[in-house]
Write a protein that holds these residues in place. Structure first.
Motif, PDB file in Angstrom:
ATOM      1  N   ASN A  87      -0.105   4.867 -13.195  1.00 14.87           N
ATOM      2  CA  ASN A  87       0.079   6.281 -12.942  1.00 14.87           C
ATOM      3  C   ASN A  87      -0.328   6.622 -11.515  1.00 14.87           C
ATOM      4  OD1 ASN A  87       0.919   8.693 -13.828  1.00 14.87           O
ATOM      5  ND2 ASN A  87      -1.088   9.342 -14.597  1.00 14.87           N
ATOM      6  N   LEU A  88      -1.444   6.041 -11.151  1.00 17.01           N
ATOM      7  CA  LEU A  88      -1.978   6.251  -9.810  1.00 17.01           C
ATOM      8  C   LEU A  88      -0.997   5.729  -8.757  1.00 17.01           C
ATOM      9  CD1 LEU A  88      -4.614   7.212  -8.511  1.00 17.01           C
ATOM     10  CD2 LEU A  88      -5.361   4.843  -8.531  1.00 17.01           C
ATOM     11  N   MET A  89      -0.426   4.571  -9.041  1.00 17.17           N
ATOM     12  CA  MET A  89       0.512   3.957  -8.095  1.00 17.17           C
ATOM     13  C   MET A  89       1.769   4.810  -7.937  1.00 17.17           C
ATOM     14  SD  MET A  89      -0.649   1.265  -6.849  1.00 17.17           S
ATOM     15  CE  MET A  89      -2.094   0.276  -7.137  1.00 17.17           C
ATOM     16  N   ILE A  90       2.314   5.210  -9.076  1.00 13.60           N
ATOM     17  CA  ILE A  90       3.583   5.935  -9.036  1.00 13.60           C
ATOM     18  C   ILE A  90       3.426   7.280  -8.352  1.00 13.60           C
ATOM     19  CG2 ILE A  90       5.318   7.076 -10.466  1.00 13.60           C
ATOM     20  CD1 ILE A  90       4.913   4.730 -12.447  1.00 13.60           C
ATOM     21  N   ASN A  91       2.337   7.938  -8.647  1.00 14.00           N
ATOM     22  CA  ASN A  91       2.149   9.275  -8.093  1.00 14.00           C
ATOM     23  C   ASN A  91       1.384   9.274  -6.784  1.00 14.00           C
ATOM     24  OD1 ASN A  91       3.434  10.600 -10.293  1.00 14.00           O
ATOM     25  ND2 ASN A  91       1.654  10.000 -11.506  1.00 14.00           N
ATOM     26  N   SER A  92       1.204   8.101  -6.269  1.00  9.19           N
ATOM     27  CA  SER A  92       0.391   8.002  -5.072  1.00  9.19           C
ATOM     28  C   SER A  92       1.050   8.721  -3.897  1.00  9.19           C
ATOM     29  CB  SER A  92       0.216   6.538  -4.706  1.00  9.19           C
ATOM     30  OG  SER A  92      -0.290   6.455  -3.421  1.00  9.19           O
ATOM     31  N   ILE A  93       0.245   9.487  -3.197  1.00  6.45           N
ATOM     32  CA  ILE A  93       0.754  10.085  -1.961  1.00  6.45           C
ATOM     33  C   ILE A  93       0.277   9.228  -0.792  1.00  6.45           C
ATOM     34  CG2 ILE A  93       0.947  12.460  -2.731  1.00  6.45           C
ATOM     35  CD1 ILE A  93      -1.892  12.781  -1.292  1.00  6.45           C
ATOM     36  N   TYR A  94      -0.212   8.074  -1.139  1.00  2.00           N
ATOM     37  CA  TYR A  94      -0.705   7.157  -0.126  1.00  2.00           C
ATOM     38  C   TYR A  94       0.407   6.790   0.843  1.00  2.00           C
ATOM     39  CZ  TYR A  94      -2.968   3.135   1.899  1.00  2.00           C
ATOM     40  OH  TYR A  94      -3.519   2.252   2.773  1.00  2.00           O
ATOM     41  N   THR A  95       0.140   6.918   2.126  1.00  2.00           N
ATOM     42  CA  THR A  95       1.202   6.716   3.117  1.00  2.00           C
ATOM     43  C   THR A  95       1.483   5.245   3.374  1.00  2.00           C
ATOM     44  OG1 THR A  95      -0.523   7.015   4.743  1.00  2.00           O
ATOM     45  CG2 THR A  95       0.961   8.863   4.376  1.00  2.00           C
ATOM     46  N   ASN A  96       0.557   4.413   3.005  1.00  2.00           N
ATOM     47  CA  ASN A  96       0.731   2.999   3.297  1.00  2.00           C
ATOM     48  C   ASN A  96       1.383   2.230   2.158  1.00  2.00           C
ATOM     49  OD1 ASN A  96       0.379   1.758   5.685  1.00  2.00           O
ATOM     50  ND2 ASN A  96      -1.585   0.811   5.181  1.00  2.00           N
ATOM     51  N   LYS A  97       2.410   2.808   1.593  1.00  2.00           N
ATOM     52  CA  LYS A  97       3.070   2.178   0.449  1.00  2.00           C
ATOM     53  C   LYS A  97       3.587   0.791   0.788  1.00  2.00           C
ATOM     54  CE  LYS A  97       4.669   6.243  -2.122  1.00  2.00           C
ATOM     55  NZ  LYS A  97       3.883   7.324  -1.574  1.00  2.00           N
ATOM     56  N   GLU A  98       3.849   0.585   2.079  1.00  2.00           N
ATOM     57  CA  GLU A  98       4.434  -0.682   2.505  1.00  2.00           C
ATOM     58  C   GLU A  98       3.585  -1.909   2.168  1.00  2.00           C
ATOM     59  OE1 GLU A  98       4.740   0.516   6.529  1.00  2.00           O
ATOM     60  OE2 GLU A  98       2.844  -0.368   7.128  1.00  2.00           O
ATOM     61  N   ILE A  99       2.319  -1.716   1.836  1.00  2.00           N
ATOM     62  CA  ILE A  99       1.490  -2.883   1.537  1.00  2.00           C
ATOM     63  C   ILE A  99       1.913  -3.590   0.254  1.00  2.00           C
ATOM     64  CG2 ILE A  99      -0.579  -2.094   2.751  1.00  2.00           C
ATOM     65  CD1 ILE A  99      -1.587  -1.629  -0.311  1.00  2.00           C
ATOM     66  N   PHE A 100       2.802  -2.962  -0.515  1.00  2.00           N
ATOM     67  CA  PHE A 100       3.261  -3.632  -1.746  1.00  2.00           C
ATOM     68  C   PHE A 100       3.822  -5.019  -1.427  1.00  2.00           C
ATOM     69  CE2 PHE A 100       7.842  -4.098  -1.753  1.00  2.00           C
ATOM     70  CZ  PHE A 100       8.209  -3.343  -0.652  1.00  2.00           C
ATOM     71  N   LEU A 101       4.508  -5.133  -0.274  1.00  2.00           N
ATOM     72  CA  LEU A 101       5.148  -6.402   0.055  1.00  2.00           C
ATOM     73  C   LEU A 101       4.097  -7.480   0.321  1.00  2.00           C
ATOM     74  CD1 LEU A 101       7.960  -7.658   0.378  1.00  2.00           C
ATOM     75  CD2 LEU A 101       7.706  -7.346   2.844  1.00  2.00           C
ATOM     76  N   ARG A 102       3.067  -7.070   1.012  1.00  2.00           N
ATOM     77  CA  ARG A 102       1.965  -7.984   1.258  1.00  2.00           C
ATOM     78  C   ARG A 102       1.412  -8.514  -0.051  1.00  2.00           C
ATOM     79  NH1 ARG A 102      -3.702  -5.222   2.782  1.00  2.00           N
ATOM     80  NH2 ARG A 102      -3.695  -4.850   0.550  1.00  2.00           N
ATOM     81  N   GLU A 103       1.271  -7.617  -1.036  1.00  2.00           N
ATOM     82  CA  GLU A 103       0.713  -7.999  -2.336  1.00  2.00           C
ATOM     83  C   GLU A 103       1.618  -8.986  -3.071  1.00  2.00           C
ATOM     84  OE1 GLU A 103      -2.290  -7.253  -3.494  1.00  2.00           O
ATOM     85  OE2 GLU A 103      -2.643  -6.246  -1.573  1.00  2.00           O
ATOM     86  N   LEU A 104       2.914  -8.690  -3.079  1.00  2.00           N
ATOM     87  CA  LEU A 104       3.834  -9.554  -3.808  1.00  2.00           C
ATOM     88  C   LEU A 104       3.989 -10.908  -3.120  1.00  2.00           C
ATOM     89  CD1 LEU A 104       6.521  -6.959  -4.946  1.00  2.00           C
ATOM     90  CD2 LEU A 104       4.490  -7.782  -6.159  1.00  2.00           C
ATOM     91  N   ILE A 105       3.983 -10.880  -1.792  1.00  2.00           N
ATOM     92  CA  ILE A 105       4.068 -12.153  -1.065  1.00  2.00           C
ATOM     93  C   ILE A 105       2.796 -12.964  -1.280  1.00  2.00           C
ATOM     94  CG2 ILE A 105       4.072 -13.169   1.251  1.00  2.00           C
ATOM     95  CD1 ILE A 105       6.134 -11.066   2.064  1.00  2.00           C
ATOM     96  N   SER A 106       1.690 -12.274  -1.318  1.00  2.00           N
ATOM     97  CA  SER A 106       0.437 -12.993  -1.534  1.00  2.00           C
ATOM     98  C   SER A 106       0.398 -13.621  -2.931  1.00  2.00           C
ATOM     99  CB  SER A 106      -0.744 -12.053  -1.254  1.00  2.00           C
ATOM    100  OG  SER A 106      -1.680 -12.089  -2.284  1.00  2.00           O
ATOM    101  N   ASN A 107       0.924 -12.929  -3.923  1.00  2.00           N
ATOM    102  CA  ASN A 107       1.016 -13.515  -5.265  1.00  2.00           C
ATOM    103  C   ASN A 107       1.938 -14.729  -5.277  1.00  2.00           C
ATOM    104  OD1 ASN A 107      -0.666 -11.602  -6.302  1.00  2.00           O
ATOM    105  ND2 ASN A 107       0.917 -10.414  -7.344  1.00  2.00           N
ATOM    106  N   ALA A 108       3.055 -14.595  -4.570  1.00  2.00           N
ATOM    107  CA  ALA A 108       4.015 -15.696  -4.522  1.00  2.00           C
ATOM    108  C   ALA A 108       3.394 -16.906  -3.836  1.00  2.00           C
ATOM    109  CB  ALA A 108       5.268 -15.246  -3.778  1.00  2.00           C
ATOM    110  N   SER A 109       2.707 -16.631  -2.748  1.00  2.00           N
ATOM    111  CA  SER A 109       2.064 -17.717  -2.016  1.00  2.00           C
ATOM    112  C   SER A 109       0.958 -18.367  -2.861  1.00  2.00           C
ATOM    113  CB  SER A 109       1.526 -17.153  -0.704  1.00  2.00           C
ATOM    114  OG  SER A 109       0.448 -17.892  -0.245  1.00  2.00           O
ATOM    115  N   ASP A 110       0.234 -17.559  -3.620  1.00  2.00           N
ATOM    116  CA  ASP A 110      -0.785 -18.105  -4.540  1.00  2.00           C
ATOM    117  C   ASP A 110      -0.143 -19.033  -5.569  1.00  2.00           C
ATOM    118  OD1 ASP A 110      -2.779 -16.723  -3.314  1.00  2.00           O
ATOM    119  OD2 ASP A 110      -3.015 -15.190  -4.879  1.00  2.00           O
TER     120      ASP A 110
END
Ligand code: ADP
Ligand code: MG
Length: 674
Positions: free
Chosen positions: A13-36
């Motif tokens: 819920n927090l993610m979807i409704n986030s007004i956080y401007t740095n949404k772009e970090i999602f890619l970092r997270e998914l790439i980091s999971n893939a690399s793991d």
């Protein structure tokens, strides 16, 4: 449909409704999971000889489809079974998000900040995607499964097919959003563009150990036909090429002997958006219980916003090649806020929070080492390239001085030797150590004068008086200088030639040295004294006697003058610091005239009453004007004594760069005298 666990739902819920401007970090997270995931398979292969994989094939791949609005992050790593999909993506059992949940409970409403500080993991995909599909086949399994969710209530897991082991995370990217009252505009289309993805990878995942590849469109010149005439125009065609977007080996992990200065400089300019080469690059590797690499830069010029409120200090913090934080403030003390760079430690958790950062012992240990390293590198720069150091100091010296002031002098031992001040005697910038080394034996303190203009300071009677005794005066023109000196109180100079109190010992030492003995050295501590305040203790024994006699002799004159200047000065006294001028104003106590001026410019001035220095009018008894005062007093001409007292006081203020309190009255008095 399986329902998300309550805590997962909160997070989503927090993610979807986030007004956080740095949404772009999602890619970092998914790439980091893939690399793991790739790492886990690689590790398995390394530790189990029955598993055969080609390490060169291991990679993460990005692809997108603009029309379908999908972005896919694929890896050929360890993959997940149906149970693992359920376990890992259906609940937040894993540590990182657990921590997040706890933190979040303490910070209701503070989510914007929190997301920025965390490795928020897989669910961050829902900040940019309306639908997420995860197709995965576990290594060693024949079948694949697909996990699918819109991030609201629950998810489904079904059978699927995948050619070989690994995972595809397929995001359906949201539509662009225009700015509304409640939120900023969102250009989600960026995540469906070559340049957008390349930029994100290079910013956040540049140093992931495995290649991050993407098919990109390039253009090339078509082959020139054999029968092409002179007027042939070259033709171009597009073609597709698999490109590795990240540089993989971090420059800070390379041995500094393998990296050229040029490379360090280029990396600096690209990473920290500076046009100019840094003044110095510092790279080091720490081993032992806490391992990390650090690459630090001292910029040559201050960024335009360094002294603004918005400036954020900090070093980029990486863990296992993944950027956790762009600016980790905890790694730099305020007075080194201009330093840029990177710290990479596998020992720091990817999911570290800002709260834990502040209390993290590991981080504090790194910070302390970083601080020492910067200080020692600045010392080297000072000694190796004085010109560059002076340029550095012009840009960042204020921060160093501020560091001493703000720590109430506690940081003086570390920072004092990095400071430079203008020497009135040598007419150049010198260190306190250089000042001390050039002192005559008789000098007991370090003298300075504070004001906003060097030329004016050099002409001040009190400065000239001290210089006339053969003592140098540091001319300080920065508003923070005097506050810094007051916080330091004194300076310890190391390795000065020993001063012998007793004549016989001095003579013995002189003889020993004549016979070839090394001169004895000692550390000496000097008080830092403003030439215009307090007791400078400059007078010789004879002068002191004369001053005492004069004070007694002219007791009535001084009393009359003090009366004439009631409310303006505490005392009128005989001066030991004047050479040519008839009078000067000095101060007693902590507040000097210059500090009074600085405070008058500051925010305190608007708040009402300003503190006022305790002023003293000092008179030069050897000056002709003094004889006139004495004569007027002897003749019983009280009016003239009053007039002269006021004039002397006002002109001494003028010399200090301050206006007489009543300029009109001052002008009238001058006329009267004429
Ligand atoms: P974290 O990475 O901190 O553990 P995430 O929310 O990012 O948390 O991921 C949750 C879990 O999902 C991971 O720990 C991992 O087990 C699993 N996972 C996520 N992405 C992948 C992937 N591409 N391949 C294999 N497992 C994955
Ligand atoms: Mg993760």
């Amino acid at each position: 449909m399986r329902a998300f666990k309550t805590e997962s739902k909160k997070l989503l819920n927090l993610m979807i409704n986030s007004i956080y401007t740095n949404k772009e970090i999602f890619l970092r997270e998914l790439i980091s999971n893939a690399s793991d995931a790739v790492d886990k398979l690689n590790f398995k292969a390394l530790t189990d000889s029955s598993i055969q994989i080609n390490p060169d094939d291991l990679a993460v791949r990005l692809s997108f489809d603009k029309d379908a609005r999908t972005l896919t992050i694929s890896d050929n790593g360890i993959g997940m079974t149906a149970e693992e999909l359920e376990q890992n993506l259906g609940t937040i059992a894993h540590s990182g998000s657990q921590e997040f949940k706890q933190e979040h409970a303490e910070h209701q409403g503070d989510d914007v900040d929190i997301i920025g500080q965390f490795g928020v993991g897989f669910y961050s995909a829902f900040m940019v995607a309306s639908q997420v599909r995860v197709v995965s086949r576990a290594f060693g399994e024949d079948s694949a499964h697909v996990w699918e969710s819109d991030g609201l209530e629950g998810y489904t897991i079904e059978d699927a097919s995948r050619e070989s082991h690994g995972t595809d995370v397929i995001l359906t990217i949201r539509e662009n959003e225009d700015a509304t009252d409640s939120g900023l505009s969102e250009r989600f289309d960026t995540y469906l563009s070559e340049w957008g993805l390349r930029d994100l990878v290079q910013r956040y995942s540049n140093y992931v150990r495995y290649p991050i590849q993407m098919m990109v469109t390039k253009s090339r010149e078509k082959e020139r036909p054999a029968d092409a005439g002179d007027d042939y125009q070259p033709e171009y065609e597009d073609y597709q090429e698999l490109e590795t977007l990240n540089s993989m080996t971090p420059i800070w992990k390379k041995r500094s002997s393998d990296v050229s200065e040029e490379e360090y400089n280029e990396f600096y300019k690209a990473s920290f958006h500076d046009w100019e080469n840094p003044a110095r690059s510092i790279s080091f590797h720490a081993e032992g219980s806490l391992e990390y690499d650090a690459l630090l830069y001292i910029p040559a010029k201050a960024p335009f916003d360094l002294y603004s409120r918005d400036y954020q200090k900090g070093l980029a913090l990486y863990s296992s090649n993944v950027m956790i934080m762009e600016k980790c403030a905890e790694l730099l003390p305020d007075y080194f806020n201009f330093v840029r760079g990177i710290v990479d430690s596998a020992d720091v958790s990817l999911n570290i929070s800002r709260e834990t950062l502040q209390h993290d012992r590991q981080l504090r240990a790194i910070a302390s080492r970083v601080e020492k390293k910067i200080a020692s590198e600045l010392v080297s720069l000072r000694d190796e390239n004085r010109e560059l150091y002076e340029q550095f100091f012009e840009n960042f010296g204020r921060g160093l001085k501020f560091g001493i002031y703000q720590s109430y002098g506690a940081k003086a031992a570390d920072l004092a030797d990095l400071l430079l001040f203008w020497s009135a005697q040598q007419e150049k910038m010198i260190t306190l150590a250089e000042y001390a080394a050039a002192m005559p034996d008789t000098q007991k303190a370090i003298y300075y004068a504070a004001g906003d203009n060097r030329e004016r300071l050099a002409k001040m009677p009190v400065v000239k008086g001290v210089l006339a005794r053969g003592y140098d005066v540091l001319l300080c023109t920065a508003d923070v200088d005097e506050f810094t000196f007051q916080a330091m109180r004194n300076y310890q100079a190391h390795g000065l030639p020993k001063v012998y109190e007793d004549a016989a010992a001095a003579e013995a030492a002189r003889k020993a040295q004549a016979d070839g003995a090394e001169p004895e050295l000692e550390d000496r501590t000097f008080e830092l004294k403003n030439v215009a305040s307090g007791d400078l203790d400059l007078a010789t024994e004879d002068e002191k006697k004369d001053a005492e006699a004069a004070t007694k002799e002219h007791e009535n004159l001084f009393a009359a003058m003090k009366e004439a200047l009631a409310g303006k000065v505490e005392r009128v006294s005989v001066s030991a610091r004047l050479a040519e001028a008839p009078a000067c104003i000095t101060t007693e106590g902590a507040l000097s005239l210059e500090m009074e001026k600085v405070l008058a410019r500051g925010p305190e001035a608007d708040a009402g009453e300003l503190p006022r220095s305790q002023r003293v009018l000092e008179l030069n008894t050897k000056h002709a004007v003094f004889d006139k005062l004495v004569a007027a007093q002897a003749a019983g001409d009280a009016e003239r004594v009053q007039l002269m007292a006021e004039l002397l006081y006002d002109q001494a203020l003028l010399v200090e760069g301050m206006l007489p309190e009543d300029p009109v009255a001052f002008a009238q008095r001058v006329c009267e005298l004429m």
